[in-house]
Design a protein around this motif. Structure first.
Motif, PDB file in Angstrom:
ATOM      1  N   PRO A  59      19.349  63.694 -48.249  1.00 41.93           N
ATOM      2  CA  PRO A  59      19.850  63.048 -47.242  1.00 41.93           C
ATOM      3  C   PRO A  59      19.340  63.675 -45.964  1.00 41.93           C
ATOM      4  N   GLY A  60      19.147  62.764 -44.963  1.00 39.70           N
ATOM      5  CA  GLY A  60      18.680  63.433 -43.651  1.00 39.70           C
ATOM      6  C   GLY A  60      16.967  63.395 -43.903  1.00 39.70           C
ATOM      7  N   VAL A  61      16.500  62.469 -44.452  1.00 44.49           N
ATOM      8  CA  VAL A  61      14.952  62.679 -44.396  1.00 44.49           C
ATOM      9  C   VAL A  61      14.229  61.383 -43.906  1.00 44.49           C
ATOM     10  N   HIS A  62      13.130  61.560 -43.537  1.00 48.13           N
ATOM     11  CA  HIS A  62      12.111  60.368 -42.980  1.00 48.13           C
ATOM     12  C   HIS A  62      10.945  60.533 -43.964  1.00 48.13           C
ATOM     13  N   ILE A  63      10.486  59.422 -44.481  1.00 51.94           N
ATOM     14  CA  ILE A  63       9.666  59.139 -45.398  1.00 51.94           C
ATOM     15  C   ILE A  63       8.475  58.187 -44.662  1.00 51.94           C
ATOM     16  N   ASN A  64       7.380  58.711 -44.378  1.00 49.80           N
ATOM     17  CA  ASN A  64       5.916  57.783 -44.308  1.00 49.80           C
ATOM     18  C   ASN A  64       5.194  57.226 -45.180  1.00 49.80           C
ATOM     19  N   THR A  65       4.967  56.284 -45.674  1.00 47.64           N
ATOM     20  CA  THR A  65       3.681  55.809 -46.648  1.00 47.64           C
ATOM     21  C   THR A  65       2.665  55.658 -45.763  1.00 47.64           C
ATOM     22  N   VAL A  66       1.548  56.250 -46.319  1.00 50.52           N
ATOM     23  CA  VAL A  66       0.237  55.889 -45.650  1.00 50.52           C
ATOM     24  C   VAL A  66      -0.851  55.396 -46.692  1.00 50.52           C
ATOM     25  N   GLY A  67      -0.453  55.483 -47.957  1.00 50.22           N
ATOM     26  CA  GLY A  67      -1.217  55.111 -48.897  1.00 50.22           C
ATOM     27  C   GLY A  67      -1.217  53.862 -49.566  1.00 50.22           C
ATOM     28  N   PRO A  68      -1.555  53.611 -50.842  1.00 51.08           N
ATOM     29  CA  PRO A  68      -1.371  52.313 -51.441  1.00 51.08           C
ATOM     30  C   PRO A  68       0.032  51.813 -51.434  1.00 51.08           C
ATOM     31  N   LYS A  69       0.176  50.491 -51.327  1.00 50.01           N
ATOM     32  CA  LYS A  69       1.471  49.932 -51.329  1.00 50.01           C
ATOM     33  C   LYS A  69       1.589  48.665 -51.927  1.00 50.01           C
ATOM     34  N   SER A  70       0.760  48.427 -52.922  1.00 53.15           N
ATOM     35  CA  SER A  70       0.802  46.991 -53.558  1.00 53.15           C
ATOM     36  C   SER A  70       1.562  47.263 -55.053  1.00 53.15           C
ATOM     37  N   MET A  71       2.014  45.983 -55.631  1.00 59.34           N
ATOM     38  CA  MET A  71       2.614  46.134 -56.864  1.00 59.34           C
ATOM     39  C   MET A  71       1.618  46.897 -58.029  1.00 59.34           C
ATOM     40  N   ASN A  72       0.460  46.792 -57.900  1.00 60.32           N
ATOM     41  CA  ASN A  72      -0.501  47.358 -58.591  1.00 60.32           C
ATOM     42  C   ASN A  72      -0.721  49.144 -58.634  1.00 60.32           C
ATOM     43  N   GLY A  73      -0.221  49.474 -57.242  1.00 63.04           N
ATOM     44  CA  GLY A  73      -0.425  50.737 -57.155  1.00 63.04           C
ATOM     45  C   GLY A  73       0.563  51.271 -55.752  1.00 63.04           C
ATOM     46  N   HIS A  74       1.060  52.280 -55.961  1.00 55.70           N
ATOM     47  CA  HIS A  74       1.786  52.661 -54.915  1.00 55.70           C
ATOM     48  C   HIS A  74       2.163  54.263 -54.643  1.00 55.70           C
ATOM     49  N   GLU A  75       2.637  54.847 -53.588  1.00 53.43           N
ATOM     50  CA  GLU A  75       2.658  56.267 -53.640  1.00 53.43           C
ATOM     51  C   GLU A  75       4.087  56.945 -53.914  1.00 53.43           C
ATOM     52  N   LEU A  76       5.147  56.066 -53.859  1.00 58.10           N
ATOM     53  CA  LEU A  76       6.402  56.413 -54.173  1.00 58.10           C
ATOM     54  C   LEU A  76       7.179  55.484 -54.783  1.00 58.10           C
ATOM     55  N   PRO A  77       8.201  55.747 -55.762  1.00 59.08           N
ATOM     56  CA  PRO A  77       8.804  54.806 -56.832  1.00 59.08           C
ATOM     57  C   PRO A  77       9.760  53.831 -55.715  1.00 59.08           C
ATOM     58  N   ILE A  78       9.769  52.720 -56.323  1.00 55.00           N
ATOM     59  CA  ILE A  78      10.570  51.689 -55.762  1.00 55.00           C
ATOM     60  C   ILE A  78      11.948  52.110 -55.355  1.00 55.00           C
ATOM     61  N   GLU A  79      12.549  52.758 -56.302  1.00 56.71           N
ATOM     62  CA  GLU A  79      14.004  53.416 -55.975  1.00 56.71           C
ATOM     63  C   GLU A  79      14.104  53.894 -54.823  1.00 56.71           C
ATOM     64  N   VAL A  80      13.062  54.692 -54.078  1.00 61.83           N
ATOM     65  CA  VAL A  80      13.168  55.400 -52.816  1.00 61.83           C
ATOM     66  C   VAL A  80      13.576  54.375 -51.864  1.00 61.83           C
ATOM     67  N   ALA A  81      13.415  53.124 -51.809  1.00 60.92           N
ATOM     68  CA  ALA A  81      13.685  51.955 -50.887  1.00 60.92           C
ATOM     69  C   ALA A  81      15.086  51.817 -50.935  1.00 60.92           C
ATOM     70  N   GLY A  82      15.699  51.762 -52.299  1.00 62.92           N
ATOM     71  CA  GLY A  82      17.230  51.802 -52.539  1.00 62.92           C
ATOM     72  C   GLY A  82      18.080  52.790 -51.974  1.00 62.92           C
ATOM     73  N   LYS A  83      17.611  53.957 -51.695  1.00 63.90           N
ATOM     74  CA  LYS A  83      18.090  55.035 -51.232  1.00 63.90           C
ATOM     75  C   LYS A  83      18.043  54.956 -49.565  1.00 63.90           C
ATOM     76  N   SER A  84      17.353  54.076 -49.169  1.00 58.76           N
ATOM     77  CA  SER A  84      16.788  54.177 -47.678  1.00 58.76           C
ATOM     78  C   SER A  84      17.959  53.286 -46.911  1.00 58.76           C
ATOM     79  N   SER A  85      18.490  53.891 -45.621  1.00 61.27           N
ATOM     80  CA  SER A  85      19.103  52.862 -44.975  1.00 61.27           C
ATOM     81  C   SER A  85      18.457  52.183 -44.110  1.00 61.27           C
ATOM     82  N   VAL A  86      17.235  52.573 -43.746  1.00 61.01           N
ATOM     83  CA  VAL A  86      16.318  51.858 -42.852  1.00 61.01           C
ATOM     84  C   VAL A  86      14.836  51.814 -43.526  1.00 61.01           C
ATOM     85  N   ILE A  87      14.393  50.615 -43.693  1.00 62.90           N
ATOM     86  CA  ILE A  87      12.959  50.513 -44.052  1.00 62.90           C
ATOM     87  C   ILE A  87      12.265  49.844 -43.117  1.00 62.90           C
ATOM     88  N   SER A  88      11.176  50.213 -42.304  1.00 62.69           N
ATOM     89  CA  SER A  88      10.470  49.743 -41.393  1.00 62.69           C
ATOM     90  C   SER A  88       8.945  49.428 -41.687  1.00 62.69           C
TER      91      SER A  88
END
Length: 100
Positions: A1-30
């Motif tokens: 709780p209370g964390v902000h995550i920045n993604t700066v690496g690959p973000k495609s279906m073929n390769g991404h730097e964090l699990p999709i489940e992180v989005a499910g735990k996020s109250s804000v995705i920008s």
């Protein structure tokens, strides 16, 4: 709780730097550009997931059009699409707001 995550690496279906489940735990995705995010030749890693509809423009949060963090326990996620000029402009606006 209370964390902000920045993604700066690959973000495609073929390769991404964090699990999709992180989005499910996020109250804000920008992102810095919804248009560019949707224009990837390989779909963005949140495309066609329940979280895709929750992605908002960072500029809308900065201008108050869309709420950002509303609680110290919020998990927030920023998916950069590499618009380096955007980050500079946003940082400048934040500094102006902080000075007030």
């Amino acid at each position: 709780p209370g964390v902000h995550i920045n993604t700066v690496g690959p973000k495609s279906m073929n390769g991404h730097e964090l699990p999709i489940e992180v989005a499910g735990k996020s109250s804000v995705i920008s992102t810095d550009s919804l248009e560019q995010l949707r224009a990837y030749s390989t779909p963005h890693f949140l495309a066609n997931t329940p979280y895709e509809q929750n992605i908002v423009q960072l500029s809308d949060i900065v201008t108050g059009k869309t709420p950002g963090r509303t609680s110290i326990n919020d998990v927030t996620l920023f998916c950069s699409v590499g618009l380096s000029g955007t980050e500079v402009v946003v940082a400048n606006e934040i500094m102006k707001m902080a000075e007030k």
